[in-house]
Design a protein around this motif. Structure first.
Motif, PDB file in Angstrom:
ATOM      1  N   PRO A 370       2.884 -77.536 -15.739  1.00 42.34           N
ATOM      2  CA  PRO A 370       1.588 -78.001 -15.245  1.00 42.34           C
ATOM      3  C   PRO A 370       0.676 -76.820 -14.918  1.00 42.34           C
ATOM      4  CG  PRO A 370       3.346 -79.256 -14.223  1.00 42.34           C
ATOM      5  CD  PRO A 370       4.012 -78.164 -15.022  1.00 42.34           C
ATOM      6  N   GLY A 371      -0.549 -76.891 -15.381  1.00 44.61           N
ATOM      7  CA  GLY A 371      -1.535 -75.863 -15.048  1.00 44.61           C
ATOM      8  C   GLY A 371      -1.537 -74.668 -15.974  1.00 44.61           C
ATOM      9  N   GLY A 374      -4.621 -73.857 -18.252  1.00 45.00           N
ATOM     10  CA  GLY A 374      -5.880 -73.463 -17.622  1.00 45.00           C
ATOM     11  C   GLY A 374      -7.043 -74.407 -17.861  1.00 45.00           C
ATOM     12  N   LEU A 376      -9.075 -78.301 -17.748  1.00 43.02           N
ATOM     13  CA  LEU A 376      -9.246 -79.566 -17.060  1.00 43.02           C
ATOM     14  C   LEU A 376     -10.223 -80.410 -17.864  1.00 43.02           C
ATOM     15  CD1 LEU A 376      -8.438 -80.397 -13.796  1.00 43.02           C
ATOM     16  CD2 LEU A 376     -10.680 -81.270 -14.316  1.00 43.02           C
ATOM     17  N   LYS A 517      -3.334 -79.938  -6.847  1.00 39.85           N
ATOM     18  CA  LYS A 517      -4.444 -78.967  -6.908  1.00 39.85           C
ATOM     19  C   LYS A 517      -5.377 -79.288  -8.077  1.00 39.85           C
ATOM     20  CE  LYS A 517      -1.608 -75.209  -5.153  1.00 39.85           C
ATOM     21  NZ  LYS A 517      -0.810 -74.083  -5.632  1.00 39.85           N
ATOM     22  N   LEU A 518      -4.782 -79.635  -9.205  1.00 39.16           N
ATOM     23  CA  LEU A 518      -5.622 -79.932 -10.373  1.00 39.16           C
ATOM     24  C   LEU A 518      -6.400 -81.236 -10.160  1.00 39.16           C
ATOM     25  CD1 LEU A 518      -3.100 -78.849 -13.135  1.00 39.16           C
ATOM     26  CD2 LEU A 518      -5.308 -77.794 -12.669  1.00 39.16           C
ATOM     27  N   ALA A 520      -7.519 -82.253  -7.389  1.00 38.18           N
ATOM     28  CA  ALA A 520      -8.654 -81.930  -6.511  1.00 38.18           C
ATOM     29  C   ALA A 520      -9.835 -81.435  -7.346  1.00 38.18           C
ATOM     30  CB  ALA A 520      -8.246 -80.872  -5.485  1.00 38.18           C
ATOM     31  N   ILE A 521      -9.543 -80.651  -8.376  1.00 36.85           N
ATOM     32  CA  ILE A 521     -10.623 -80.169  -9.258  1.00 36.85           C
ATOM     33  C   ILE A 521     -11.169 -81.325 -10.090  1.00 36.85           C
ATOM     34  CG2 ILE A 521     -11.177 -78.589 -11.154  1.00 36.85           C
ATOM     35  CD1 ILE A 521      -9.063 -76.690 -10.061  1.00 36.85           C
ATOM     36  N   GLU A 524     -13.475 -83.189  -8.025  1.00 38.63           N
ATOM     37  CA  GLU A 524     -14.724 -82.456  -7.786  1.00 38.63           C
ATOM     38  C   GLU A 524     -15.674 -82.655  -8.976  1.00 38.63           C
ATOM     39  OE1 GLU A 524     -13.846 -78.623  -6.201  1.00 38.63           O
ATOM     40  OE2 GLU A 524     -15.885 -77.874  -6.547  1.00 38.63           O
TER      41      GLU A 524
END
Lengths: 576, 576
Positions: A370-371, A374, A376, A517-518, A520-521, A524
């Motif tokens: 995950p992540g 880089g 989204l 965390k992702l 949350a982005i 946003e």
């Protein structure tokens, strides 16, 4: 030993299955691809919002799919056509079609056959976004109760938006229509031999979720409200319906003509039509605390709460309707406008691959943490149905470098749809509805373990998979078994006929931490571009791009000289 | 009839040309691909920010390219090697390399050959972004004048960031280095037979734009400032240089050894080295009012203002340096971190095509009207050099639907780079520098008329194309002609040797109107994600994604079991 038929009208094809009422065992199945348009959908190359279907395809498909299922079942020991005791039907929706006074779809009449507005307006047709916005505005002002249960936003995918858009853009078709019928009501009416629109038994599923119908206000929106939209909509109202029914009722009994066509006993009960996913939820064992996700080109989410419970209105949800899934329960519907369609866009339109490429990209994506890519993405390539209810939102991909691979993007798009799923679950829970587990149905859920684990990691929910590959059709067959008297009620029918696979996808804590965390982005960006966050409001960006695009492709602009590279019109109908 | 040699060190190869000094006619050329790494670049599969080059490749390329150009020129009537009167060199930059006390690159010594930190740190190496931020912060606090002329932001692409990052991550290499030399100074020094770093004539071009050198403060940043960064940087300072020179000076004369290797007269003057685009600007006829864009994998923009004019500091610009392009003029440098690289990423990495696919996508994109694809992209796949000076920004694509084609995206990416070009032009003009026309050099400008028209429509500027396909090499040859005394000064040398093609791309008003609307959206996103708009600030989004990505790919994370699908290391050097 008794059997029922379940017929499931999808976006590209129709499937019939034959199941044993004692245990839900599937003994025959057949699929018919709609012959018209591109994969069954009539398109307008000048307007990607348009998606129609030719009703003739439905009738061809009805006969061929049921006969095919019976033919396959005939090898099964103990089966005979005269042991078929009921038929259930589910369809996409809201997919309304204009009919004449004999309940014949206008598109089946020579005069209207070639007219796109006379066809069935497929669920994913978004041409009526302006009408939807006007209906929302009028309801907010005049009848807030009408949209309080459907997230305070009326959608361009729904019944009134489409009919009004027809009136605004093809008034000759509107005027020629005696009435409009949802596809989920039309097919049962065909089987029942109904010859007048006023005799069509309308299901509360499409009526309640898509047409602002409620017993609370004695039916459809009142004439005064409709007149405020357009006087002709008020004039249409008496030619629609006053009462809609849940699945404890039948839509009628099989008429002689169709009994003969199909080789099935005349007079057997036909279940009330529901939209595909609602019947699919029944086959996935939906009860209080279970969210059913039917995952295909798009995703529809269903949950139920017993009538009598306190259920708040949930902003952005497609509807809370008494009896829309199970009798005696409020049905809650939500959905994502594109899921499989987004993966298909990437692998097939952009990367120009086939199903093998899906498998390859999935395998490459599975090797990542995950992540790690880089990236989204927002899952809005076909707009956002829940929780923003805005078809004029578009896709977004962010974070790419010069090294970003196609598998990176593929994984990011899978994650984007999972983030969208999480946003829906969080919204439903916020309003006090329990979700303890998620049961998924559809080919993606069955085949793609990588995706299912990502969904578990991102939503934090245990994910399970429906026992049947044809959950929607099975749900229709279950409903038919209930109205045929083979089971006392839906609870006992579900206990006997519904099933869930053994595999369970549980969230992995280390993945969930990164995905929090992702997410949350994601939120946003979701809130900025979706207009939720008024401080960092970028909500006009996607709309303005669409307006510029529209201006660039209007007839005036097209009159200018340009290269002849446009695709040919794909709205050609298959030979009748 | 006299001739000069221009040698141009690019990212993937080195080219030498032989030109006639009377009219700039090119009579011989040869290209040598760097043999090491991937297309000449040493990479680290675990860190996409890393980009190094093996100095041995430069020396092989120097000899082979010049000999090749001479061999080709030998067929030209009137040419003979003894009529070569000067050599000029341009290179990428900032591309510093560590050298020992004999001015030998450490990477040419057996002990350091395999060490990535001992190689040349290629301009596009972004590993030192943390050091760049710390230098910016220190300069803001202690010596604001040092960065006032380079946009108030010191870049990770530049001299001190890279040297400090070497000190922080490979102290053994830093300690072994007697000095550091920019590639544009190193090659002329090699030709001049320099054997001590203190004898290398440093060009003011790289010194002023990349190393905070200025005659105003008597050279490089002072020792106190450097000590505030790290005491060892202050210790290094005396082993660097105190004075840097503009192109009115020579870097020395051709030494016997290289004269023999090349078959060229010993003792002919070698022009001061400049960075590629600065010499390219000279060959494009740069004078006050002309912006030269050299377009390749990335883009570098140059303009000049006569010394004596009032020139304000321009925020976000790579530098304003006295003499960095033309003697007697301030040179203004700006640039886009990725242009051709972004098209290459899309067509080759994502769509997995080749040059034919570029041509096909360009042709399909050409059939569209502005705005028709409904997309908007940010050109940040390799960060943003001007005007945001932030290498940790990433790409963004917005507006995609389920129908968005690869050609749609290709066009949107071309437009994104044009919007980036417009942002630079607007910023330079805001600070009172005239830009009347744009002259482009490089293969993209020559070959891609569709792109050039889009640039004209988006920037509102008339676009022209350099007369030479090898503008940078030609500029080096022009500089050599000046120091050889073949022309009295640069103005007369440009008048004789520089040229511009006849074709002119003028903005089309109807396209410009649409692009003004799209540029407004570009700026809205640019300002939100770039941190310019503090009200709608999404500037942390891209950074947080990179942090999550970094965490997912740290050694600790890699210790966990994972699939073995990583590519092999590509840092292998070619045989010496």
């Amino acid at each position: 030993m008794k059997f029922t038929i379940g017929v499931d009208y999808g976006t590209n094809s129709v499937r019939a299955i034959l199941v044993r009422t004692s245990d839900g065992r599937e003994i025959g199945t057949a699929v018919v691809q709609y012959p018209s348009g591109r994969e069954g959908v009539l398109l307008d190359p000048a307007d990607h919002n348009l998606a129609r279907q030719h009703p003739g395809d439905y009738l061809v498909g009805l006969e061929e799919s049921i006969r095919g299922a019976i033919a396959q079942a005939s090898a099964f020991q103990g089966f005979a056509p005269d042991r078929i005791v009921g038929i259930g039907v589910d369809t996409t929706g809201s997919s309304p079609l204009p009919v004449d006074a004999a309940c014949t779809p206008l598109a089946l009449l020579p005069r209207w056959k070639g007219h796109l507005a006379a066809q069935c307006w497929l669920w994913k047709d978004h041409t009526s976004h302006e009408e939807a916005a006007a209906i929302t505005a009028a309801a907010v002002r005049l009848r807030p109760q009408y949209i309080a249960k459907c997230g305070n936003t009326y959608s361009s995918e729904w019944f009134w938006s489409k009919i009004w858009h027809c009136l605004n853009t093809a008034p000759e078709v509107f005027d020629a229509a005696h009435s409009w019928v949802e596809l989920s009501d039309y097919i049962p009416a065909v089987l029942a031999g109904v010859t007048r629109p006023e005799d069509v038994r309308r299901g509360v599923c499409a009526a309640g979720h898509k047409a602002m119908y409620s017993a609370e206000w004695q039916g459809l929106p009142d004439a005064e409200f409709l007149a405020a939209l357009h006087p002709k909509l008020a004039e249409l109202r008496p030619r629609l319906y006053d009462v809609a029914y849940d699945a404890s009722h039948t839509a009628g009994t099989l008429c002689e003509a169709w009994a003969e066509k199909l080789g099935v006993p005349a007079g057997i009960p036909i279940a009330i039509g529901e939209m595909d996913v609602h019947y699919g939820a029944i086959a996935c064992g939906v009860t209080e605390g279970t969210l059913v996700k039917v995952m295909g080109t798009s995703t529809c989410d269903c949950a139920v709460v017993p009538v009598g419970s306190a259920v708040a209105d949930i902003p952005g949800i497609c509807g809370i309707v008494n009896g829309s899934i199970l009798p005696g329960h409020y049905g809650i519907e939500a959905g994502q406008s594109a899921v499989g369609d987004i993966f298909k866009w990437w692998a097939e339109v952009v990367c120009q691959g086939d199903s093998r490429l899906h498998a390859q990209l999935t395998a490459e994506a599975a090797a990542q943490r995950p992540g790690e890519h880089g990236l989204l993405a927002l899952d809005w390539n076909n707009g956002n149905r829940t929780i923003l209810v805005n078809p004029r939102l578009t896709g977004l991909l962010l974070g790419q470098t010069l090294y970003t691979s196609r598998a990176d993007v593929y994984r990011a798009l899978v994650e984007a749809t999972a983030f969208g799923a999480r946003a829906i679950i969080e919204r439903i829970r916020e309003y006090g509805v329990r979700i303890d587990r998620v049961v998924c149905a559809g080919g993606i859920a069955e085949k793609n373990a990588v995706l299912m684990q990502i969904y578990a990691d991102i939503t934090g929910c245990t994910m399970q998979v429906a026992g049947s590959s044809q959950a929607c059709a099975l749900g229709s067959a279950i409903s038919a078994a209930v109205v045929a008297g083979e089971h006392a009620d839906f609870a006992s029918a579900q206990a006997s006929m519904a099933s869930i696979k053994d595999i369970v996808y549980a969230p992995k804590p280390e993945n969930a931490r990164t995905y929090d965390k992702l997410y949350a982005i994601y939120r946003e960006l979701h809130d900025a571009f979706g207009g939720v966050n008024k401080a960092a409001d970028l909500s006009s960006v996607m709309r303005r791009l669409i307006e510029i695009k529209t201006a660039a492709t209007t007839p005036a602009a097209q009159a200018e000289p340009r290269s002849p590279s446009r695709p040919p019109a794909e709205a050609d109908l298959a030979p009748a």
